[in-house]
Design a protein around this motif. Sequence first.
Motif, PDB file in Angstrom:
ATOM      1  N   VAL A  43      18.052 -44.532 -29.853  1.00  0.00           N
ATOM      2  CA  VAL A  43      17.223 -45.911 -31.097  1.00  0.00           C
ATOM      3  C   VAL A  43      17.925 -47.101 -30.796  1.00  0.00           C
ATOM      4  O   VAL A  43      17.023 -48.137 -31.074  1.00  0.00           O
ATOM      5  N   ASP A 182      11.092 -36.552 -33.107  1.00  0.00           N
ATOM      6  CA  ASP A 182      12.797 -36.854 -33.363  1.00  0.00           C
ATOM      7  C   ASP A 182      13.497 -38.017 -32.768  1.00  0.00           C
ATOM      8  O   ASP A 182      12.546 -38.723 -33.889  1.00  0.00           O
ATOM      9  N   ALA A 183      14.852 -37.916 -32.786  1.00  0.00           N
ATOM     10  CA  ALA A 183      15.150 -39.417 -33.175  1.00  0.00           C
ATOM     11  C   ALA A 183      14.622 -40.442 -31.599  1.00  0.00           C
ATOM     12  O   ALA A 183      14.630 -41.123 -32.226  1.00  0.00           O
TER      13      ALA A 183
END
Length: 244
Positions: A43, A182-183
């Motif tokens: 991220v 998801d991330a």
Amino acid sequence: MTMPALHRSGVEIIRRKVPWVPVVGAGGALGLFAFVGDELPGVWGLVILTLASSGFAWGMAALLAGYASTRHEVAPVNATVLLLLATVTYYGLILIAGRRWHLGQLADGSSAAASGLASVGRHTALWVVASVAAGVVLGCLGSIIRRGARLPASVAAGVALGLLAGQGLHDVLTFRAWGALDAFFLGRLIAAGMGVSLATVGVTLLFVRSRAARSWPVFVGTSLLISTAGVLLWSQIESIRQAL
């Protein structure tokens, strides 16, 4: 910065120095941070890419270069030089320090370095052309926002906002991984939202701080209209990038 006046045949000539140091420094830093963002995983890498290697980031840098220029006629030059330096720095670092373009093998077992190098060359050419086009347009828009009359400044601010928010809006509108959030995909959505939000805040602040009178209805209406064009523009850019 103004140089000492020269006198020739009774005519005063004033030579002005272009402040290249901030332009060169900003261009080099933008290319460097874009490269660093590519190398960071997860991220945080996507967030840094939003702040240093996105259409918003490079476009805002060009807009600020035009806005900060001392004269309207040098605004597109400053913005274009900044983006070209960022492009050269970014792809230069990929060639020198990048780990991806020369790795891997082709189906016949030979090295993929030649095809990787050709891909870097094609992408460099694409973004050099894009840097010239974006530098001229956004540099002029930045100068008009700062110096233009009420209607031109309001239109210019709306056009700038629509263009800078285009990539983030395109990413949100074309997002298809809602069932696998998801991330990584969450980071993509956050990065897209940050791009749109920062573009809105940044251009609005420049518009408020400008010398010109303002028309908020013109600004908002133009930004909404050009945002649609910005989404279509980034759709074409993504198609070209995938073809390369």
